[in-house]
Design a protein around this motif. Structure first.
Motif, PDB file in Angstrom:
ATOM      1  N   ILE A   1      55.207 101.018  32.876  1.00 16.24           N
ATOM      2  CA  ILE A   1      54.170 100.137  32.303  1.00 16.24           C
ATOM      3  C   ILE A   1      54.726  98.722  32.110  1.00 16.24           C
ATOM      4  O   ILE A   1      54.073  97.728  32.454  1.00 16.24           O
ATOM      5  CB  ILE A   1      53.654 100.728  30.970  1.00 16.24           C
ATOM      6  N   ASN A   2      55.928  98.629  31.563  1.00 15.01           N
ATOM      7  CA  ASN A   2      56.513  97.311  31.306  1.00 15.01           C
ATOM      8  C   ASN A   2      56.744  96.532  32.596  1.00 15.01           C
ATOM      9  O   ASN A   2      56.479  95.328  32.662  1.00 15.01           O
ATOM     10  CB  ASN A   2      57.840  97.454  30.538  1.00 15.01           C
ATOM     11  N   GLU A   3      57.210  97.222  33.627  1.00 15.48           N
ATOM     12  CA  GLU A   3      57.448  96.552  34.914  1.00 15.48           C
ATOM     13  C   GLU A   3      56.139  96.006  35.484  1.00 15.48           C
ATOM     14  O   GLU A   3      56.074  94.874  35.964  1.00 15.48           O
ATOM     15  CB  GLU A   3      58.037  97.548  35.923  1.00 15.48           C
ATOM     16  N   THR A   4      55.085  96.826  35.409  1.00 18.51           N
ATOM     17  CA  THR A   4      53.787  96.388  35.940  1.00 18.51           C
ATOM     18  C   THR A   4      53.239  95.234  35.111  1.00 18.51           C
ATOM     19  O   THR A   4      52.655  94.283  35.661  1.00 18.51           O
ATOM     20  CB  THR A   4      52.794  97.570  35.947  1.00 18.51           C
ATOM     21  N   ALA A   5      53.443  95.300  33.803  1.00 11.23           N
ATOM     22  CA  ALA A   5      52.967  94.214  32.927  1.00 11.23           C
ATOM     23  C   ALA A   5      53.656  92.904  33.300  1.00 11.23           C
ATOM     24  O   ALA A   5      53.023  91.835  33.287  1.00 11.23           O
ATOM     25  CB  ALA A   5      53.235  94.565  31.462  1.00 11.23           C
ATOM     26  N   ASP A   6      54.927  92.972  33.684  1.00  8.34           N
ATOM     27  CA  ASP A   6      55.645  91.751  34.107  1.00  8.34           C
ATOM     28  C   ASP A   6      54.974  91.129  35.333  1.00  8.34           C
ATOM     29  O   ASP A   6      54.821  89.915  35.423  1.00  8.34           O
ATOM     30  CB  ASP A   6      57.104  92.076  34.440  1.00  8.34           C
ATOM     31  N   HIS A   7      54.562  91.983  36.286  1.00  8.35           N
ATOM     32  CA  HIS A   7      53.895  91.476  37.486  1.00  8.35           C
ATOM     33  C   HIS A   7      52.571  90.794  37.124  1.00  8.35           C
ATOM     34  O   HIS A   7      52.219  89.751  37.675  1.00  8.35           O
ATOM     35  CB  HIS A   7      53.613  92.616  38.486  1.00  8.35           C
ATOM     36  N   VAL A   8      51.826  91.398  36.203  1.00  7.79           N
ATOM     37  CA  VAL A   8      50.535  90.811  35.799  1.00  7.79           C
ATOM     38  C   VAL A   8      50.768  89.473  35.107  1.00  7.79           C
ATOM     39  O   VAL A   8      50.072  88.484  35.361  1.00  7.79           O
ATOM     40  CB  VAL A   8      49.754  91.787  34.890  1.00  7.79           C
TER      41      VAL A   8
ATOM     42  N   ALA B   1      42.781  91.087  33.271  1.00 11.51           N
ATOM     43  CA  ALA B   1      44.221  91.410  33.211  1.00 11.51           C
ATOM     44  C   ALA B   1      44.422  92.919  33.145  1.00 11.51           C
ATOM     45  O   ALA B   1      45.321  93.465  33.794  1.00 11.51           O
ATOM     46  CB  ALA B   1      44.853  90.723  32.004  1.00 11.51           C
ATOM     47  N   MET B   2      43.574  93.608  32.367  1.00  9.88           N
ATOM     48  CA  MET B   2      43.681  95.070  32.270  1.00  9.88           C
ATOM     49  C   MET B   2      43.395  95.705  33.635  1.00  9.88           C
ATOM     50  O   MET B   2      44.081  96.649  34.052  1.00  9.88           O
ATOM     51  CB  MET B   2      42.711  95.604  31.214  1.00  9.88           C
TER      52      MET B   2
ATOM     53  N   SER C   1      45.500 110.152  33.765  1.00  5.61           N
ATOM     54  CA  SER C   1      44.068 109.922  33.880  1.00  5.61           C
ATOM     55  C   SER C   1      43.640 108.859  32.870  1.00  5.61           C
ATOM     56  O   SER C   1      43.966 108.960  31.684  1.00  5.61           O
ATOM     57  CB  SER C   1      43.333 111.243  33.621  1.00  5.61           C
ATOM     58  N   LEU C   2      42.928 107.851  33.361  1.00  6.01           N
ATOM     59  CA  LEU C   2      42.394 106.811  32.475  1.00  6.01           C
ATOM     60  C   LEU C   2      41.055 107.308  31.942  1.00  6.01           C
ATOM     61  O   LEU C   2      40.104 107.448  32.706  1.00  6.01           O
ATOM     62  CB  LEU C   2      42.196 105.514  33.267  1.00  6.01           C
ATOM     63  N   ASN C   3      40.977 107.581  30.642  1.00  3.04           N
ATOM     64  CA  ASN C   3      39.783 108.264  30.130  1.00  3.04           C
ATOM     65  C   ASN C   3      38.899 107.418  29.219  1.00  3.04           C
ATOM     66  O   ASN C   3      37.731 107.743  29.050  1.00  3.04           O
ATOM     67  CB  ASN C   3      40.186 109.560  29.414  1.00  3.04           C
TER      68      ASN C   3
ATOM     69  N   LEU D   1      49.404  99.852  38.394  1.00  3.34           N
ATOM     70  CA  LEU D   1      50.293 100.750  37.653  1.00  3.34           C
ATOM     71  C   LEU D   1      50.501 102.067  38.403  1.00  3.34           C
ATOM     72  O   LEU D   1      49.561 102.792  38.699  1.00  3.34           O
ATOM     73  CB  LEU D   1      49.675 101.036  36.277  1.00  3.34           C
ATOM     74  N   GLU D   2      51.728 102.354  38.693  1.00  2.12           N
ATOM     75  CA  GLU D   2      52.068 103.638  39.297  1.00  2.12           C
ATOM     76  C   GLU D   2      52.965 104.366  38.316  1.00  2.12           C
ATOM     77  O   GLU D   2      54.186 104.238  38.356  1.00  2.12           O
ATOM     78  CB  GLU D   2      52.780 103.444  40.631  1.00  2.12           C
TER      79      GLU D   2
END
Ligand SMILES: [Zn+2]
Length: 386
Positions: A270-277, A205-206, A232-234, A213-214
């Motif tokens: 983030i919330n919008e993308t989480a809805d799609h997931v 899911a992550m 950046s995802l670190n 995520l854009e």
């Protein structure tokens, strides 16, 4: 006074007073600054931020009721580090025309130049219509504890302009990026690795969340001096064993912002993308937590403060200086936005030496910066920018 000797000697004594953060013990450096200011006849007050950690406020009173010009610098440094230095990082040795040591650039050189300028101004005949205040704060390198404390005082209430003495190579930095660190946590459901259909895989899911995520769409605006915002995802962590479907996964995004790209916009993306997931993986939970937030800062190039700074630069450095942005954030992130305080960064030393071994600042740059800081208030208050 001999400005060149005084500013070099003060910067050297500050470097020799360790103030590494962590752990955050700035008392020795604060003492050096306060003692010198008192010897120069300036008003000195301390404001305790935490036990043993005190912001030092040094004031040159003006003769009128104009807003004050606030110079700000931090007393702490990053740790000396384990990597090899060519000199003892706390020795403050002078070699090849440079003062060497931790904090020489970031930013005890800047503090020394700003305090020396107040002594020069105090020794002159000109009475300014407003106060010039040097706020030396603790804690910038970890949590900006000192500037957060300062932001709730009348020093900032009464301020008309802010100059932060971080190293800029004597350029005028009129904008810098902000930083937001966001912790994303995805909650799923654990199951035996042999029966994944009974679980809800948090790592999968992550992965879906991050790939979709854009935070900044391709159309995101650019700042003329700062360019585009970045994300950046670190770090990422998930799973407990090789035969268990993971029920949680955690990732931290390091987002560097520009004016106009605010925290709320990012959380919305983030919330919008989480809805799609969640639409394809029902039952998945997504949390977004802000771990750290520092605002971006920007002052228009034609602002009175910037014009005054260019005037002071012409008089003391011989020419106008480049105006540019910086990628790092500073105490201005805390102090400027709540009151929309016009802000520039200007200081001696090259940014490439920040947080590195063999940090060093040229003595010539220290002197030039002190002269600039001693001239800026007159340029600003007189507004005689011809
Ligand atoms: Zn700094």
């Amino acid at each position: 006074m001999n400005l060149d000797c005084e500013v070099a000697s003060l910067a050297q004594r500050l470097v020799r007073a360790p103030s590494e953060n962590p752990p955050g013990r700035e008392a020795a450096a604060a003492e050096v600054l306060a003692e010198q200011a008192t010897r120069w006849g300036l008003q000195v007050t301390g404001s305790e931020v935490a036990k043993g950690r005190t912001n030092v406020v040094i004031r040159l009173p003006g003769a009128g009721s104009a807003p004050s010009l606030v110079y700000c610098g931090h007393l702490d440094t990053v740790p000396c580090g384990d990597r090899e230095w060519e000199v003892d990082p706390l020795s403050g040795v002078v070699r090849d025309g440079h003062l060497w040591g931790r904090g020489a650039v970031d930013m005890k050189g800047g503090l020394a130049a700003m305090l020396t300028s107040l002594a020069v101004l105090g020794g002159g005949d000109t009475r300014l219509p407003g106060d010039v205040v040097l706020a030396a704060v603790v804690g910038e390198e970890v949590d900006c504890a000192g500037s957060r404390h300062l932001s709730n005082t009348e020093i900032i209430d009464d301020a008309g302009w802010l100059v932060v003495g971080e190293p800029t190579g004597l350029d005028l930095v009129i904008a810098h990026k902000g930083a937001i660190r966001i912790e994303l946590t995805v909650h799923g459901k654990a199951a035996h690795g042999a029966a994944p259909e009974l679980g809800m895989n948090a790592i999968i899911a992550m992965a879906r969340l991050l790939s979709a995520l854009e935070i900044f769409p391709p159309t995101a605006q650019r700042h003329p001096l700062l360019g585009s915002p970045t994300a950046s995802l670190n770090t990422i962590k998930g799973g407990t064993a090789i035969n268990v479907v993971p029920d949680s996964c955690r990732a931290v995004l390091d987002v560097r912002t520009i004016p106009g790209a605010e925290t709320d916009d990012i959380l919305e993306a983030i919330n919008e993308t989480a809805d799609h997931v969640r639409a394809v993986m029902p039952g998945i939970g997504v949390e977004a937590k802000i771990l750290h937030e520092r605002a971006s800062v920007s002052t228009p190039p034609d602002h009175q403060l910037v014009r005054a700074a260019q005037h002071a630069a012409s008089r003391t450095l011989g020419s106008h200086r480049p105006m540019r942005g910086a990628a790092y954030f500073s105490d201005a992130s805390v102090l400027s936005p709540p009151r929309n305080l016009p802000t520039i960064l200007f200081g001696p030393g090259e940014e490439s030496f920040m947080h590195r071994p063999n940090e060093r600042v040229s003595l010539t740059a220290l002197s030039k910066a002190a002269r600039f800081f001693a001239t800026l208030p007159t340029s600003l208050f007189s507004l005689d920018l011809s």
